[in-house]
Design a protein around this motif. Structure first.
Motif, PDB file in Angstrom:
ATOM      1  N   ARG A  52     -42.002   4.852  15.638  1.00 59.66           N
ATOM      2  CA  ARG A  52     -40.557   4.643  15.506  1.00 59.66           C
ATOM      3  C   ARG A  52     -40.032   3.636  16.517  1.00 59.66           C
ATOM      4  O   ARG A  52     -39.116   2.876  16.226  1.00 59.66           O
ATOM      5  N   CYS A  53     -40.625   3.647  17.722  1.00 64.38           N
ATOM      6  CA  CYS A  53     -40.189   2.764  18.815  1.00 64.38           C
ATOM      7  C   CYS A  53     -41.416   2.001  19.311  1.00 64.38           C
ATOM      8  O   CYS A  53     -42.079   2.427  20.279  1.00 64.38           O
ATOM      9  N   PRO A  54     -41.776   0.890  18.677  1.00 63.35           N
ATOM     10  CA  PRO A  54     -43.031   0.196  18.984  1.00 63.35           C
ATOM     11  C   PRO A  54     -43.145  -0.320  20.411  1.00 63.35           C
ATOM     12  O   PRO A  54     -44.252  -0.626  20.872  1.00 63.35           O
ATOM     13  N   SER A  55     -42.021  -0.413  21.129  1.00 63.67           N
ATOM     14  CA  SER A  55     -42.086  -0.896  22.515  1.00 63.67           C
ATOM     15  C   SER A  55     -42.777   0.098  23.442  1.00 63.67           C
ATOM     16  O   SER A  55     -43.251  -0.276  24.522  1.00 63.67           O
ATOM     17  N   ILE A  56     -42.863   1.358  23.033  1.00 59.91           N
ATOM     18  CA  ILE A  56     -43.450   2.388  23.898  1.00 59.91           C
ATOM     19  C   ILE A  56     -44.923   2.085  24.151  1.00 59.91           C
ATOM     20  O   ILE A  56     -45.702   1.899  23.217  1.00 59.91           O
ATOM     21  N   GLN A  57     -45.293   2.045  25.422  1.00 62.56           N
ATOM     22  CA  GLN A  57     -46.677   1.812  25.837  1.00 62.56           C
ATOM     23  C   GLN A  57     -47.304   3.060  26.469  1.00 62.56           C
ATOM     24  O   GLN A  57     -48.510   3.283  26.350  1.00 62.56           O
ATOM     25  N   VAL A  58     -46.475   3.844  27.171  1.00 56.68           N
ATOM     26  CA  VAL A  58     -46.955   5.016  27.898  1.00 56.68           C
ATOM     27  C   VAL A  58     -45.967   6.156  27.692  1.00 56.68           C
ATOM     28  O   VAL A  58     -44.747   5.953  27.756  1.00 56.68           O
ATOM     29  N   VAL A  59     -46.487   7.337  27.429  1.00 56.24           N
ATOM     30  CA  VAL A  59     -45.678   8.557  27.413  1.00 56.24           C
ATOM     31  C   VAL A  59     -46.337   9.544  28.369  1.00 56.24           C
ATOM     32  O   VAL A  59     -47.563   9.749  28.323  1.00 56.24           O
ATOM     33  N   ALA A  83     -46.096  20.134  17.132  1.00 57.04           N
ATOM     34  CA  ALA A  83     -46.621  21.005  18.180  1.00 57.04           C
ATOM     35  C   ALA A  83     -47.719  20.346  19.000  1.00 57.04           C
ATOM     36  O   ALA A  83     -48.144  20.889  20.017  1.00 57.04           O
ATOM     37  N   ASP A  84     -48.173  19.184  18.564  1.00 53.80           N
ATOM     38  CA  ASP A  84     -49.249  18.483  19.264  1.00 53.80           C
ATOM     39  C   ASP A  84     -48.663  17.279  20.012  1.00 53.80           C
ATOM     40  O   ASP A  84     -47.985  16.439  19.415  1.00 53.80           O
ATOM     41  N   PHE A  85     -48.936  17.191  21.310  1.00 45.53           N
ATOM     42  CA  PHE A  85     -48.338  16.148  22.142  1.00 45.53           C
ATOM     43  C   PHE A  85     -48.754  14.753  21.697  1.00 45.53           C
ATOM     44  O   PHE A  85     -47.914  13.854  21.570  1.00 45.53           O
ATOM     45  N   VAL A  86     -50.031  14.550  21.442  1.00 45.64           N
ATOM     46  CA  VAL A  86     -50.502  13.216  21.039  1.00 45.64           C
ATOM     47  C   VAL A  86     -49.883  12.813  19.708  1.00 45.64           C
ATOM     48  O   VAL A  86     -49.445  11.661  19.532  1.00 45.64           O
ATOM     49  N   ALA A  87     -49.827  13.743  18.768  1.00 43.52           N
ATOM     50  CA  ALA A  87     -49.229  13.428  17.474  1.00 43.52           C
ATOM     51  C   ALA A  87     -47.760  13.051  17.627  1.00 43.52           C
ATOM     52  O   ALA A  87     -47.267  12.116  16.978  1.00 43.52           O
ATOM     53  N   ALA A  88     -47.055  13.771  18.505  1.00 47.49           N
ATOM     54  CA  ALA A  88     -45.652  13.445  18.752  1.00 47.49           C
ATOM     55  C   ALA A  88     -45.519  12.062  19.392  1.00 47.49           C
ATOM     56  O   ALA A  88     -44.617  11.292  19.045  1.00 47.49           O
ATOM     57  N   CYS A  89     -46.410  11.744  20.314  1.00 47.60           N
ATOM     58  CA  CYS A  89     -46.396  10.420  20.955  1.00 47.60           C
ATOM     59  C   CYS A  89     -46.638   9.318  19.933  1.00 47.60           C
ATOM     60  O   CYS A  89     -45.980   8.269  19.946  1.00 47.60           O
ATOM     61  N   GLU A  90     -47.582   9.542  19.028  1.00 47.07           N
ATOM     62  CA  GLU A  90     -47.893   8.536  18.009  1.00 47.07           C
ATOM     63  C   GLU A  90     -46.699   8.317  17.080  1.00 47.07           C
ATOM     64  O   GLU A  90     -46.400   7.178  16.695  1.00 47.07           O
ATOM     65  N   LYS A  91     -46.013   9.380  16.730  1.00 47.75           N
ATOM     66  CA  LYS A  91     -44.828   9.246  15.887  1.00 47.75           C
ATOM     67  C   LYS A  91     -43.709   8.519  16.627  1.00 47.75           C
ATOM     68  O   LYS A  91     -42.976   7.706  16.040  1.00 47.75           O
ATOM     69  N   ALA A  92     -43.572   8.815  17.922  1.00 47.28           N
ATOM     70  CA  ALA A  92     -42.551   8.134  18.728  1.00 47.28           C
ATOM     71  C   ALA A  92     -42.833   6.640  18.803  1.00 47.28           C
ATOM     72  O   ALA A  92     -41.918   5.819  18.672  1.00 47.28           O
ATOM     73  N   LYS A  93     -44.099   6.282  18.984  1.00 45.87           N
ATOM     74  CA  LYS A  93     -44.456   4.864  19.062  1.00 45.87           C
ATOM     75  C   LYS A  93     -44.267   4.171  17.709  1.00 45.87           C
ATOM     76  O   LYS A  93     -43.859   3.003  17.655  1.00 45.87           O
ATOM     77  N   VAL A 109     -42.072   2.779  29.065  1.00 44.87           N
ATOM     78  CA  VAL A 109     -42.654   4.000  29.630  1.00 44.87           C
ATOM     79  C   VAL A 109     -41.643   5.118  29.439  1.00 44.87           C
ATOM     80  O   VAL A 109     -40.479   4.992  29.838  1.00 44.87           O
ATOM     81  N   VAL A 110     -42.066   6.206  28.824  1.00 40.95           N
ATOM     82  CA  VAL A 110     -41.161   7.304  28.492  1.00 40.95           C
ATOM     83  C   VAL A 110     -41.708   8.610  29.066  1.00 40.95           C
ATOM     84  O   VAL A 110     -42.903   8.902  28.934  1.00 40.95           O
ATOM     85  N   SER A 152     -38.476   1.996  32.083  1.00 41.84           N
ATOM     86  CA  SER A 152     -38.873   3.399  31.933  1.00 41.84           C
ATOM     87  C   SER A 152     -37.643   4.245  31.643  1.00 41.84           C
ATOM     88  O   SER A 152     -36.553   3.969  32.149  1.00 41.84           O
ATOM     89  N   GLY A 153     -37.841   5.263  30.830  1.00 41.76           N
ATOM     90  CA  GLY A 153     -36.773   6.202  30.517  1.00 41.76           C
ATOM     91  C   GLY A 153     -37.273   7.627  30.607  1.00 41.76           C
ATOM     92  O   GLY A 153     -38.264   7.988  29.968  1.00 41.76           O
ATOM     93  N   ASP A 154     -36.622   8.423  31.446  1.00 41.78           N
ATOM     94  CA  ASP A 154     -36.899   9.861  31.513  1.00 41.78           C
ATOM     95  C   ASP A 154     -35.892  10.528  30.594  1.00 41.78           C
ATOM     96  O   ASP A 154     -34.701  10.596  30.917  1.00 41.78           O
ATOM     97  N   ILE A 155     -36.352  11.016  29.446  1.00 46.14           N
ATOM     98  CA  ILE A 155     -35.423  11.464  28.411  1.00 46.14           C
ATOM     99  C   ILE A 155     -34.526  12.600  28.897  1.00 46.14           C
ATOM    100  O   ILE A 155     -33.358  12.653  28.563  1.00 46.14           O
ATOM    101  N   ASN A 156     -35.064  13.517  29.706  1.00 50.23           N
ATOM    102  CA  ASN A 156     -34.236  14.474  30.445  1.00 50.23           C
ATOM    103  C   ASN A 156     -33.158  15.114  29.590  1.00 50.23           C
ATOM    104  O   ASN A 156     -31.969  15.074  29.938  1.00 50.23           O
ATOM    105  N   TYR A 157     -33.538  15.698  28.475  1.00 53.33           N
ATOM    106  CA  TYR A 157     -32.560  16.317  27.574  1.00 53.33           C
ATOM    107  C   TYR A 157     -31.828  17.454  28.285  1.00 53.33           C
ATOM    108  O   TYR A 157     -32.445  18.386  28.807  1.00 53.33           O
ATOM    109  N   ARG A 158     -30.490  17.351  28.337  1.00 52.32           N
ATOM    110  CA  ARG A 158     -29.635  18.369  28.942  1.00 52.32           C
ATOM    111  C   ARG A 158     -28.584  18.787  27.926  1.00 52.32           C
ATOM    112  O   ARG A 158     -27.558  18.127  27.752  1.00 52.32           O
ATOM    113  N   ARG A 159     -28.833  19.879  27.260  1.00 51.86           N
ATOM    114  CA  ARG A 159     -27.973  20.324  26.161  1.00 51.86           C
ATOM    115  C   ARG A 159     -26.515  20.474  26.582  1.00 51.86           C
ATOM    116  O   ARG A 159     -25.591  20.105  25.845  1.00 51.86           O
TER     117      ARG A 159
END
Length: 331
Positions: A222-229, A210-220, A193-194, A164-171
């Protein structure tokens, strides 16, 4: 059933102004310890899971105090290095009403930021490990920390460990010449798990949607290992009054949790880590929906606990999920 979880990350000294004093008012500070991955680990250890932390602490009395804190929290400290360097610090000013809380980091050039983990025996580190957790804070600290994070992720893959990775962006942490887009896509690609919101996707995977599901689908894609966001949804009425819910996308369905009203927050710090710990515990032991509800309830309870770590029991989280014993005097 007990599971073994491995985490990687820096432990800092937390220096908080007393009560709700501002930095400019404070004549002294309350000292404690914290850090995102350690917070996740202590929650899981409190829920009777076996948890080990990979980190480096300074070879001085502050390092010894932090080590004692981790041991008291139930963490296996077998793989914690003691090295030259300083303890990372962060200063906290607690907000109230419409005044937000503030954090000042003083963690650059810390013992952990320079740690390369060359002495680690990976077969021993990953012995009987079921899950590895990292966060985007670690690779933001330094090139050695980013390299170590990638190395541990590669070892996790070699040992067949769920990640699992918590992306936790900290500028404000990215100050060593690399950007999140230089480093994080490869780390996320090793994760199953992200935890990520739309801002994290934009800054760390260059996904602007702007859509969470669409962003998740694009992330997957790009990164096919993703199972859960998953992510939390927070409505901040004021610094001391928030509403909190969560979402989980499992590749097929978007699940939404119950939304909790939190009108008298004691300490918001560590709320996201409590959610992450709850999600790990839930995905190890429950269905996706149950995992999401457990994670959000764990985060809600953290807002009632002072300090970084979430000292609540599994039974207390389950009771909140089922609406039992809320605010009652138990004796």
């Amino acid at each position: 059933m007990h599971k073994r979880i491995l985490t990687l990350g820096e432990v800092m000294m937390r220096l908080s102004t007393p009560g709700y004093e501002r930095f400019i008012q404070a004549g002294n500070y309350d000292a404690d310890f914290g850090g995102s991955e350690a917070n996740v680990g202590i929650s899981l250890a409190f829920w009777q899971q076996e948890v080990a932390l990979l980190t480096a602490l300074p070879a001085n009395d502050l390092g010894k105090a932090a080590l004692r804190y981790l041991k008291t929290g139930g963490i296996d400290t077998s793989f914690i290095a003691t090295t030259a360097g300083r303890m990372g610090l962060y200063f906290l000013e607690n907000g109230a009403m419409q005044r937000p809380s503030k954090i000042i980091y003083d963690r650059f050039d810390s013992a952990f930021a320079a740690y390369e983990g060359r002495e680690l025996d990976w077969a021993a580190v990953f012995h009987q490990v079921d899950w590895f957790h990292w966060s985007g804070i670690t690779p933001a600290l330094s090139a050695p920390a980013a390299d170590l994070c990638l190395r541990v992720l590669k070892e996790a893959k070699k040992h067949g460990v769920r990640v699992s990775g918590d992306i936790n962006y900290r500028r404000n942490l990215w100050r060593y010449g690399k950007s999140p887009l230089d480093i994080l896509p490869e780390l996320i690609a090793h994760s199953h798990v992200v935890i990520a919101g739309l801002t994290d996707f934009a800054n760390c995977l260059d996904i602007h949607d702007a859509d969470f599901v669409a962003a998740c689908e694009k992330a997957k894609a790009r990164c096919p290992s993703i199972q859960v966001v998953a992510t939390t949804e927070r409505d901040s009425v004021s610094a001391s009054h928030n509403r909190l819910g969560g979402m989980l996308w499992n590749g097929d369905t978007l699940l939404r949790s119950h939304v909790y009203d939190m009108p008298a927050i004691v300490d918001r710090i560590g709320g996201g880590d409590a959610f992450m710990a709850g999600l790990i515990y839930g995905l190890l032991h429950k269905t996706d929906r149950e995992a999401l509800e457990f994670a959000v309830a764990a985060s809600v309870l953290k807002h009632s606990v002072p300090g970084d770590a979430n000292y609540v029991l599994v039974e207390e989280v389950n009771q909140l999920v089922s609406g039992e014993n809320i605010g009652r005097l138990l004796r």
